[in-house]
Write a protein that holds these residues in place. Structure first.
Motif, short mmCIF file in Angstrom:
data_model
loop_
_atom_site.label_atom_id
_atom_site.label_comp_id
_atom_site.label_asym_id
_atom_site.label_seq_id
_atom_site.Cartn_x
_atom_site.Cartn_y
_atom_site.Cartn_z
N ASP A 1 -9.46 3.50 -3.38
CA ASP A 1 -9.09 2.33 -2.58
C ASP A 1 -7.76 1.73 -3.07
OD1 ASP A 1 -9.24 -0.83 -2.13
OD2 ASP A 1 -10.46 0.16 -0.60
N SER A 2 -6.89 1.41 -2.12
CA SER A 2 -5.55 0.92 -2.50
C SER A 2 -5.61 -0.38 -3.28
CB SER A 2 -4.70 0.72 -1.24
OG SER A 2 -5.26 -0.27 -0.40
N ALA A 3 -6.62 -1.23 -3.03
CA ALA A 3 -6.76 -2.49 -3.77
C ALA A 3 -7.00 -2.23 -5.25
CB ALA A 3 -7.90 -3.31 -3.18
N VAL A 4 -7.64 -1.10 -5.57
CA VAL A 4 -7.87 -0.75 -6.96
C VAL A 4 -6.60 -0.14 -7.56
CG1 VAL A 4 -9.20 0.73 -8.52
CG2 VAL A 4 -10.33 -0.38 -6.58
N LEU A 5 -5.96 0.75 -6.81
CA LEU A 5 -4.77 1.42 -7.31
C LEU A 5 -3.60 0.47 -7.53
CD1 LEU A 5 -4.83 4.68 -5.15
CD2 LEU A 5 -5.50 4.41 -7.54
N LYS A 6 -3.50 -0.55 -6.69
CA LYS A 6 -2.36 -1.46 -6.81
C LYS A 6 -2.39 -2.28 -8.10
CE LYS A 6 -2.07 -5.03 -4.12
NZ LYS A 6 -2.04 -5.87 -2.89
N GLN A 7 -3.53 -2.29 -8.77
CA GLN A 7 -3.62 -2.98 -10.05
C GLN A 7 -2.81 -2.27 -11.14
OE1 GLN A 7 -7.76 -3.62 -11.03
NE2 GLN A 7 -8.24 -4.40 -8.99
N GLN A 8 -2.38 -1.04 -10.85
CA GLN A 8 -1.60 -0.27 -11.82
C GLN A 8 -0.10 -0.43 -11.61
OE1 GLN A 8 -3.06 3.84 -12.45
NE2 GLN A 8 -4.79 3.32 -11.12
N VAL A 9 0.29 -1.21 -10.60
CA VAL A 9 1.71 -1.44 -10.33
C VAL A 9 1.97 -2.94 -10.25
CG1 VAL A 9 1.94 0.74 -9.11
CG2 VAL A 9 1.43 -1.33 -7.81
N TRP A 10 3.26 -3.33 -10.33
CA TRP A 10 3.61 -4.74 -10.24
C TRP A 10 5.04 -4.90 -9.75
CZ3 TRP A 10 1.30 -9.21 -9.88
CH2 TRP A 10 2.06 -10.37 -10.00
N PRO A 11 5.30 -5.84 -8.81
CA PRO A 11 4.32 -6.66 -8.08
C PRO A 11 3.66 -5.90 -6.93
CG PRO A 11 6.53 -7.21 -7.39
CD PRO A 11 6.70 -6.22 -8.49
N ASP A 12 4.25 -4.78 -6.52
CA ASP A 12 3.65 -3.93 -5.50
C ASP A 12 4.28 -2.54 -5.61
OD1 ASP A 12 6.16 -4.15 -4.23
OD2 ASP A 12 5.47 -5.79 -2.96
N PHE A 13 3.83 -1.62 -4.78
CA PHE A 13 4.32 -0.24 -4.88
C PHE A 13 5.81 -0.14 -4.59
CE2 PHE A 13 -0.19 0.93 -4.61
CZ PHE A 13 -0.23 1.98 -5.54
N HIS A 14 6.31 -0.94 -3.65
CA HIS A 14 7.73 -0.90 -3.29
C HIS A 14 8.65 -1.39 -4.40
CE1 HIS A 14 7.18 -0.87 1.37
NE2 HIS A 14 7.29 0.33 0.88
N HIS A 15 8.16 -2.33 -5.22
CA HIS A 15 9.04 -3.04 -6.14
C HIS A 15 8.73 -2.80 -7.61
CE1 HIS A 15 9.27 -5.34 -2.31
NE2 HIS A 15 10.54 -5.38 -2.62
N ASP A 16 7.82 -1.90 -7.92
CA ASP A 16 7.54 -1.61 -9.32
C ASP A 16 8.83 -1.13 -10.01
OD1 ASP A 16 6.64 0.21 -11.67
OD2 ASP A 16 4.83 -0.89 -11.13
N PRO A 17 9.13 -1.62 -11.21
CA PRO A 17 10.37 -1.20 -11.90
C PRO A 17 10.46 0.31 -12.12
CG PRO A 17 9.42 -3.13 -12.95
CD PRO A 17 8.41 -2.65 -11.96
N ASP A 18 9.31 0.98 -12.25
CA ASP A 18 9.29 2.43 -12.44
C ASP A 18 8.67 3.07 -11.20
OD1 ASP A 18 9.04 5.08 -13.20
OD2 ASP A 18 8.36 4.60 -15.23
N LEU A 19 9.50 3.37 -10.21
CA LEU A 19 8.98 3.89 -8.95
C LEU A 19 8.38 5.28 -9.10
CD1 LEU A 19 11.78 2.66 -6.51
CD2 LEU A 19 9.42 1.84 -6.62
N GLU A 20 8.89 6.06 -10.04
CA GLU A 20 8.32 7.39 -10.24
C GLU A 20 6.89 7.27 -10.78
OE1 GLU A 20 10.81 10.74 -11.57
OE2 GLU A 20 12.32 9.20 -12.00
N ALA A 21 6.70 6.36 -11.71
CA ALA A 21 5.34 6.15 -12.24
C ALA A 21 4.43 5.60 -11.15
CB ALA A 21 5.40 5.19 -13.43
N ALA A 22 4.96 4.73 -10.31
CA ALA A 22 4.17 4.19 -9.20
C ALA A 22 3.78 5.31 -8.25
CB ALA A 22 4.96 3.11 -8.47
N GLY A 23 4.69 6.26 -8.04
CA GLY A 23 4.38 7.39 -7.19
C GLY A 23 3.30 8.28 -7.77
N ASP A 24 3.27 8.39 -9.10
CA ASP A 24 2.23 9.19 -9.75
C ASP A 24 0.84 8.61 -9.51
OD1 ASP A 24 4.05 11.02 -10.71
OD2 ASP A 24 4.25 10.05 -12.68
N VAL A 25 0.77 7.29 -9.34
CA VAL A 25 -0.52 6.64 -9.09
C VAL A 25 -1.12 7.13 -7.77
CG1 VAL A 25 -1.65 4.41 -8.68
CG2 VAL A 25 0.11 4.61 -10.45
N VAL A 26 -0.25 7.51 -6.83
CA VAL A 26 -0.72 7.96 -5.51
C VAL A 26 -0.28 9.40 -5.28
CG1 VAL A 26 -0.87 5.69 -4.42
CG2 VAL A 26 1.34 6.85 -4.51
#
Length: 348
Positions: free
Chosen positions: A256-281
């Motif tokens: 569920d995206s609500a669970v996965l988004k807890q691993q990024v901040w403030p959201d998937f678009h704006h996480d400082p490490d977009l590659e790491a955010a991409g690994d989450v999904v």
């Protein structure tokens, strides 16, 4: 109002990533964009992240001649609509016709302060208030007399959005809409249909509502890096508008995206490490990258834009939003604005 010179009939390019570290730096960057042939220069209105946008815009208007400048995006949560109206009208008087007010419900900017984005109804009321005040119209308020803006100056109000309800609302009241739904033809076509439906509901001619598109753009020839950042971008769209996946028959097969988004901040678009955010999904397919981003070499990005324009949609402005945000050139950053202008503009 100024009508900036276009590269192709009905098409202009804008950038939302100027150097906002100081008013002088922002003005210098705006002047550089103007010299490169960009038609619009924008900056975010996020009080915790960006210096006061109206101070920066005022300085830039004084040091440029033709480029259109504005917010992308302002919101009615962090600033009252009357304050916004007063600020944009003041700046517009520096060089009438070159300001554009891009408005949104206030996603990242308000979440950083622990607040909630504006509801569609509150957002619509704010836009109507701003447009009325800047047009010298009286606005009924809970006071003995209507509110009137003494220094009114008309500024076009655009709405940046991706949700169906807000798109229809924008069609009812906005001068233009910055659509943020990715690059897939189905989502682009449906978004514009929502805008036009809203215009008809309000008795407006749909063709009077101008259309721009914000495309998350990954200018990189490394397929692996593009895939990781592109998946973060796609997840960002799903995070706020799952219907964009439903429209194109793309399932969300992960947790569920609500669970996965807890691993990024403030959201998937704006996480400082977009590659790491991409690994989450990482479960998202390559088709998700294609559906929600422009990507690859500038030559490939050029062809992707041509494909989108070939859909025959009334797109007037293309905003290729770079992911990740390049550091300032003065700090050895990647000169995205120049390289994009030199490589892409001549094709149109």
């Amino acid at each position: 109002m100024n009508n900036p010179k276009t590269i192709q009939d009905g098409l202009a390019f804008g950038l939302n990533r100027l150097d906002h570290r100081s008013p002088l730096r922002f003005a210098a960057d705006a002047a550089r964009l103007e010299g490169l042939g960009w038609h619009y220069g924008f900056l975010a209105s996020s009080p915790l992240l960006v210096q006061d946008p109206y101070v920066l815009l005022a300085q830039a208007l004084r040091e440029t001649r033709s480029i259109m400048l504005g917010t992308l995006i302002e919101n009615p949560v962090m600033r009252h609509p009357a304050v916004i109206a007063g600020s944009v009208a003041t700046i517009d008087r520096l060089d009438p016709g070159r300001m554009i007010l891009g408005m949104g419900v206030g996603d990242t900017a308000v979440r950083l302060m622990g607040k909630r984005p504006a509801t569609v109804a509150a957002f619509e009321e704010a836009i109507v208030t701003i447009k009325s005040l800047t047009a010298s119209e009286q606005v009924a308020v809970d006071a003995a007399r209507p509110a009137v803006l003494r220094h009114a100056s008309p500024v076009p109000v655009w709405v940046a959005t991706q949700g169906p309800r807000t798109l229809r609302m924008a069609g009812r009241v906005a001068d233009g809409v910055f659509i943020r739904v990715g690059a897939h033809e189905t989502n682009l076509r449906l978004a514009i249909e929502h805008v036009h439906a809203g215009a008809r509901e309000a008795g407006r001619d749909p063709s009077e509502v101008r259309i721009g598109c914000v495309f998350h753009t990954i200018a990189d020839s490394d397929p692996e890096r593009v895939g990781r950042i592109g998946r973060a971008a796609a997840a960002g769209y799903y995070e706020y508008s799952p219907v964009l996946f439903e429209n194109i028959g793309m399932p969300w097969t992960g947790e569920d995206s609500a669970v996965l988004k807890q691993q990024v901040w403030p959201d998937f678009h704006h996480d400082p490490d977009l590659e790491a955010a991409g690994d989450v999904v990482s479960f998202l397919p390559d088709e998700a990258v294609d559906a929600f981003t422009l990507h690859g070499s500038f030559e490939e990005i050029t062809e992707q834009i041509k494909t989108i324009l070939g859909y025959g949609l009334p797109i007037e402005i293309v905003i290729p939003h770079p992911m990740p945000t390049p550091p300032p050139i003065s700090e050895g950053g990647y000169d995205y604005a120049r390289r994009f202008a030199e490589a892409v503009f001549p094709a149109f």
